[in-house]
Design a protein around this motif. Structure first.
Motif, PDB file in Angstrom:
ATOM      1  N   SER A  61       0.815  -1.216   0.000  1.00 31.25           N
ATOM      2  CA  SER A  61       0.000   0.000   0.000  1.00 31.25           C
ATOM      3  C   SER A  61       0.853   1.273   0.000  1.00 31.25           C
ATOM      4  CB  SER A  61      -0.921  -0.011   1.221  1.00 31.25           C
ATOM      5  OG  SER A  61      -0.115  -0.178   2.371  1.00 31.25           O
ATOM      6  N   GLY A  62       2.174   1.128  -0.030  1.00 30.47           N
ATOM      7  CA  GLY A  62       3.048   2.310  -0.028  1.00 30.47           C
ATOM      8  C   GLY A  62       3.244   2.866  -1.428  1.00 30.47           C
ATOM      9  N   ASN A  63       4.311   3.657  -1.603  1.00 31.50           N
ATOM     10  CA  ASN A  63       4.580   4.187  -2.936  1.00 31.50           C
ATOM     11  C   ASN A  63       6.076   4.303  -3.237  1.00 31.50           C
ATOM     12  OD1 ASN A  63       5.286   6.256  -1.306  1.00 31.50           O
ATOM     13  ND2 ASN A  63       3.654   7.661  -1.953  1.00 31.50           N
ATOM     14  N   GLU A  64       6.898   3.677  -2.426  1.00 29.88           N
ATOM     15  CA  GLU A  64       8.346   3.795  -2.610  1.00 29.88           C
ATOM     16  C   GLU A  64       8.851   2.760  -3.603  1.00 29.88           C
ATOM     17  OE1 GLU A  64      11.752   4.902   0.381  1.00 29.88           O
ATOM     18  OE2 GLU A  64      10.354   3.411   1.175  1.00 29.88           O
ATOM     19  N   ILE A  65       9.513   3.215  -4.674  1.00 28.87           N
ATOM     20  CA  ILE A  65       9.983   2.277  -5.699  1.00 28.87           C
ATOM     21  C   ILE A  65      11.491   2.074  -5.537  1.00 28.87           C
ATOM     22  CG2 ILE A  65      10.028   1.785  -8.168  1.00 28.87           C
ATOM     23  CD1 ILE A  65       7.549   3.505  -8.482  1.00 28.87           C
ATOM     24  N   VAL A  66      11.836   1.218  -4.602  1.00 25.82           N
ATOM     25  CA  VAL A  66      13.256   0.922  -4.321  1.00 25.82           C
ATOM     26  C   VAL A  66      13.402  -0.583  -4.077  1.00 25.82           C
ATOM     27  CG1 VAL A  66      13.902   3.162  -3.320  1.00 25.82           C
ATOM     28  CG2 VAL A  66      12.863   1.418  -1.859  1.00 25.82           C
ATOM     29  N   PHE A  67      14.628  -1.085  -4.335  1.00 26.59           N
ATOM     30  CA  PHE A  67      14.900  -2.487  -4.013  1.00 26.59           C
ATOM     31  C   PHE A  67      14.850  -2.638  -2.496  1.00 26.59           C
ATOM     32  CE2 PHE A  67      16.927  -2.218  -8.198  1.00 26.59           C
ATOM     33  CZ  PHE A  67      16.498  -3.406  -8.763  1.00 26.59           C
ATOM     34  N   SER A  68      14.302  -3.759  -2.041  1.00 21.27           N
ATOM     35  CA  SER A  68      14.169  -3.928  -0.599  1.00 21.27           C
ATOM     36  C   SER A  68      14.042  -5.406  -0.259  1.00 21.27           C
ATOM     37  CB  SER A  68      12.911  -3.169  -0.145  1.00 21.27           C
ATOM     38  OG  SER A  68      12.480  -3.653   1.098  1.00 21.27           O
ATOM     39  N   GLU A  69      14.621  -5.767   0.880  1.00 26.76           N
ATOM     40  CA  GLU A  69      14.511  -7.161   1.349  1.00 26.76           C
ATOM     41  C   GLU A  69      13.281  -7.342   2.231  1.00 26.76           C
ATOM     42  OE1 GLU A  69      16.574  -9.831   0.596  1.00 26.76           O
ATOM     43  OE2 GLU A  69      17.341  -8.370  -0.867  1.00 26.76           O
ATOM     44  N   ASP A  70      12.591  -6.242   2.514  1.00 23.63           N
ATOM     45  CA  ASP A  70      11.420  -6.289   3.389  1.00 23.63           C
ATOM     46  C   ASP A  70      10.325  -7.151   2.737  1.00 23.63           C
ATOM     47  OD1 ASP A  70       9.172  -5.840   4.859  1.00 23.63           O
ATOM     48  OD2 ASP A  70       9.213  -3.636   4.717  1.00 23.63           O
ATOM     49  N   PRO A  71       9.874  -8.219   3.419  1.00 21.63           N
ATOM     50  CA  PRO A  71       8.849  -9.087   2.814  1.00 21.63           C
ATOM     51  C   PRO A  71       7.613  -8.312   2.359  1.00 21.63           C
ATOM     52  CG  PRO A  71       9.607 -10.010   4.909  1.00 21.63           C
ATOM     53  CD  PRO A  71      10.261  -8.673   4.766  1.00 21.63           C
ATOM     54  N   ALA A  72       7.296  -7.226   3.045  1.00 24.35           N
ATOM     55  CA  ALA A  72       6.120  -6.438   2.659  1.00 24.35           C
ATOM     56  C   ALA A  72       6.315  -5.791   1.286  1.00 24.35           C
ATOM     57  CB  ALA A  72       5.846  -5.365   3.706  1.00 24.35           C
ATOM     58  N   LYS A  73       7.591  -5.585   0.881  1.00 19.89           N
ATOM     59  CA  LYS A  73       7.870  -4.926  -0.399  1.00 19.89           C
ATOM     60  C   LYS A  73       8.252  -5.936  -1.499  1.00 19.89           C
ATOM     61  CE  LYS A  73       8.774  -0.976  -0.820  1.00 19.89           C
ATOM     62  NZ  LYS A  73       7.906   0.093  -1.379  1.00 19.89           N
ATOM     63  N   ALA A  74       7.962  -7.218  -1.231  1.00 24.96           N
ATOM     64  CA  ALA A  74       8.405  -8.259  -2.170  1.00 24.96           C
ATOM     65  C   ALA A  74       7.842  -8.052  -3.582  1.00 24.96           C
ATOM     66  CB  ALA A  74       8.011  -9.642  -1.648  1.00 24.96           C
ATOM     67  N   GLY A  75       6.637  -7.525  -3.686  1.00 21.04           N
ATOM     68  CA  GLY A  75       6.025  -7.327  -4.999  1.00 21.04           C
ATOM     69  C   GLY A  75       6.797  -6.299  -5.816  1.00 21.04           C
ATOM     70  N   VAL A  76       7.111  -5.170  -5.188  1.00 20.01           N
ATOM     71  CA  VAL A  76       7.856  -4.107  -5.879  1.00 20.01           C
ATOM     72  C   VAL A  76       9.263  -4.603  -6.209  1.00 20.01           C
ATOM     73  CG1 VAL A  76       8.881  -1.815  -5.553  1.00 20.01           C
ATOM     74  CG2 VAL A  76       6.503  -2.230  -4.866  1.00 20.01           C
ATOM     75  N   ASN A  77       9.844  -5.296  -5.251  1.00 20.25           N
ATOM     76  CA  ASN A  77      11.191  -5.828  -5.452  1.00 20.25           C
ATOM     77  C   ASN A  77      11.245  -6.770  -6.665  1.00 20.25           C
ATOM     78  OD1 ASN A  77      13.727  -5.583  -3.990  1.00 20.25           O
ATOM     79  ND2 ASN A  77      13.616  -7.819  -3.891  1.00 20.25           N
ATOM     80  N   ASN A  78      10.224  -7.593  -6.775  1.00 15.57           N
ATOM     81  CA  ASN A  78      10.144  -8.542  -7.893  1.00 15.57           C
ATOM     82  C   ASN A  78      10.059  -7.796  -9.222  1.00 15.57           C
ATOM     83  OD1 ASN A  78       9.880 -11.207  -8.956  1.00 15.57           O
ATOM     84  ND2 ASN A  78       7.660 -10.939  -9.108  1.00 15.57           N
ATOM     85  N   LEU A  79       9.206  -6.764  -9.268  1.00 17.35           N
ATOM     86  CA  LEU A  79       9.042  -5.994 -10.510  1.00 17.35           C
ATOM     87  C   LEU A  79      10.358  -5.303 -10.878  1.00 17.35           C
ATOM     88  CD1 LEU A  79       5.489  -4.491  -9.804  1.00 17.35           C
ATOM     89  CD2 LEU A  79       6.059  -6.164 -11.573  1.00 17.35           C
ATOM     90  N   ASP A  99      15.454   5.468 -12.687  1.00 18.08           N
ATOM     91  CA  ASP A  99      14.415   5.482 -13.728  1.00 18.08           C
ATOM     92  C   ASP A  99      13.031   5.737 -13.128  1.00 18.08           C
ATOM     93  OD1 ASP A  99      16.222   4.997 -15.700  1.00 18.08           O
ATOM     94  OD2 ASP A  99      15.559   2.951 -16.171  1.00 18.08           O
ATOM     95  N   PHE A 100      12.864   5.369 -11.847  1.00 15.19           N
ATOM     96  CA  PHE A 100      11.530   5.514 -11.235  1.00 15.19           C
ATOM     97  C   PHE A 100      11.468   6.618 -10.177  1.00 15.19           C
ATOM     98  CE2 PHE A 100      11.798   1.186 -12.894  1.00 15.19           C
ATOM     99  CZ  PHE A 100      10.740   1.263 -13.798  1.00 15.19           C
TER     100      PHE A 100
END
Ligand code: AMP
Ligand code: TRP
Length: 354
Positions: free
Chosen positions: A244-262, A280-281
């Motif tokens: 539900s956030g908006n930060e487009i950065v690589f992250s090991e945080d499981p909550a950010k796994a979707g963004v990380n994957n993309l 780029d983002f």
């Protein structure tokens, strides 16, 4: 134990190019994880090495299967190898069951592999664990890694480029090789798994905590197939689960796994550094922009592959010719090693060999 007449192949690393062998099961449609985690890398490095690429149809029957689907998919996987850029003149591309040495070596190697080694394999435990009764698990599922070890060892492969999930199986292949060498004399090269730093684990778009897998292809929005049409790819990626956030950065945080994957997918395809990817983002207005950009690079990467795939599948006679040639070239290598295994183990060879 060793005889005078052994026909030992020269496997010293100094006198030959590094050998590579890998394979994929024709047990479902190939997806973006197969492409980014395995095939793309094979293609990029093919001319640096001596390669063998197989379609491991014998592995695809370890779980219940549909014969007609197996037939279709076996050719389909071969066509995707070629469509992705593997050069069959340089790398023999073959169907595992065409080189019967694999199945035969599997019996020999199985007789020197302790049962406990196989029962400890994570993939076996996962797959067998899904069933409520051992009556429904085939012996083949347990023996699967022995067959995989033979695929590798028969070619004296130094390197086995696979995704993260197959690391344990390649390590088991080393253990089997070592045990055989110890029992019967130096026969096998010890292979190493080559796991890509990025792309080794492409996650499901529906659930980024789970690896993208053919086993979940029935779940809507889980994967992008290599042959999906652009509209389909766009729809799946636009629907990808994020947070539900908006930060487009690589992250090991499981909550950010979707963004990380993309971001990981975007990175492997564009070949940019993580910093450039994030840059780029930097001005993106939200995850919608990220998803559009990822969909676009995926569509453009897969477009020529899909087009070439369709052409190849329109003329399977040419494909079958390539596969027959691949099996001849691969068979020459595998049969020599099988013979060596048998000599070392004390078999009387046909025609009165040792
Ligand atoms: P499989 O689909 O299990 O036959 O895998 C074929 C090849 O693709 C193997 O090298 C796997 O490690 C690789 N692979 C499968 N799924 C993924 C994934 N989600 N991410 C990266 N590599 C994968
Ligand atoms: N077990 C591998 C997988 O599921 C497929 C495979 C079979 C393989 N034999 C192999 C991979 C030999 C590399 C080398 O992905």
């Amino acid at each position: 134990m060793q005889t005078e007449t052994l026909t030992v192949e020269d496997t010293s690393a100094e006198t030959r190019k590094r050998r590579v062998l890998s394979g994929i099961q024709p047990s479902g449609d190939l997806h973006l994880g197969n492409y980014l985690g395995a095939i793309k890398r094979w293609v990029e490095r093919q001319y640096e090495k001596e390669n063998y690429f197989c379609i491991v149809d014998l592995h695809a029957i370890t779980l219940p299967h549909d014969p007609e689907a197996l037939r279709q998919r076996t050719r389909g996987v071969a066509a995707l190898y070629i469509a992705s850029g593997l050069d069959p003149d340089h790398c023999p591309i073959f169907i595992q069951s065409h080189v019967t040495a694999h199945a035969e070596a599997c019996w020999l190697a199985g007789c020197v592999t302790p049962l406990g080694w196989l029962e400890r394999m994570t993939q076996y435990k996962d797959k067998a664990g899904r069933s409520d009764s051992s009556e429904r698990i085939s012996t083949g599922l347990l023996a699967y890694p022995v067959l995989m070890a033979c695929d590798i060892l028969l070619y004296s492969a130094d390197e086995v480029p696979v995704g993260e999930d197959q690391k344990q199986h390649v390590e088991l292949s080393r253990d089997i090789a070592q045990r055989f060498n110890h029992m019967f004399g130096e026969t096998f090269v010890l292979p190493e798994p080559m796991i890509p730093e990025i792309g080794a684990r492409v996650m499901g778009f529906d659930d980024p905590s789970r690896k993208m897998s053919k086993s979940y292809e029935h779940i809507r929005g889980h994967l992008v197939k290599m042959v999906d049409e652009p509209k389909e790819i766009e729809r799946t990626i636009k629907r990808a689960v994020t947070d539900s956030g908006n930060e487009i950065v690589f992250s090991e945080d499981p909550a950010k796994a979707g963004v990380n994957n993309l971001l990981g997918i975007y990175q492997v395809i564009t070949g940019k550094t993580p910093e450039r990817v994030e840059a780029d983002f930097a001005n993106a207005r939200g995850y919608g922009d990220l998803k559009s950009a990822v969909a676009e690079v995926v569509i453009e990467e897969l477009r020529p592959i899909r087009e070439r795939y369709n052409e190849i599948m329109d003329d399977v006679s040419e494909l079958d010719r390539i596969l027959a040639d691949g099996a001849d070239r691969a068979g020459a290598v595998a049969n020599a090693k099988l013979r060596e295994m048998k000599e070392r183990m004390g078999f009387v060879l046909p025609g009165g060999g040792s």
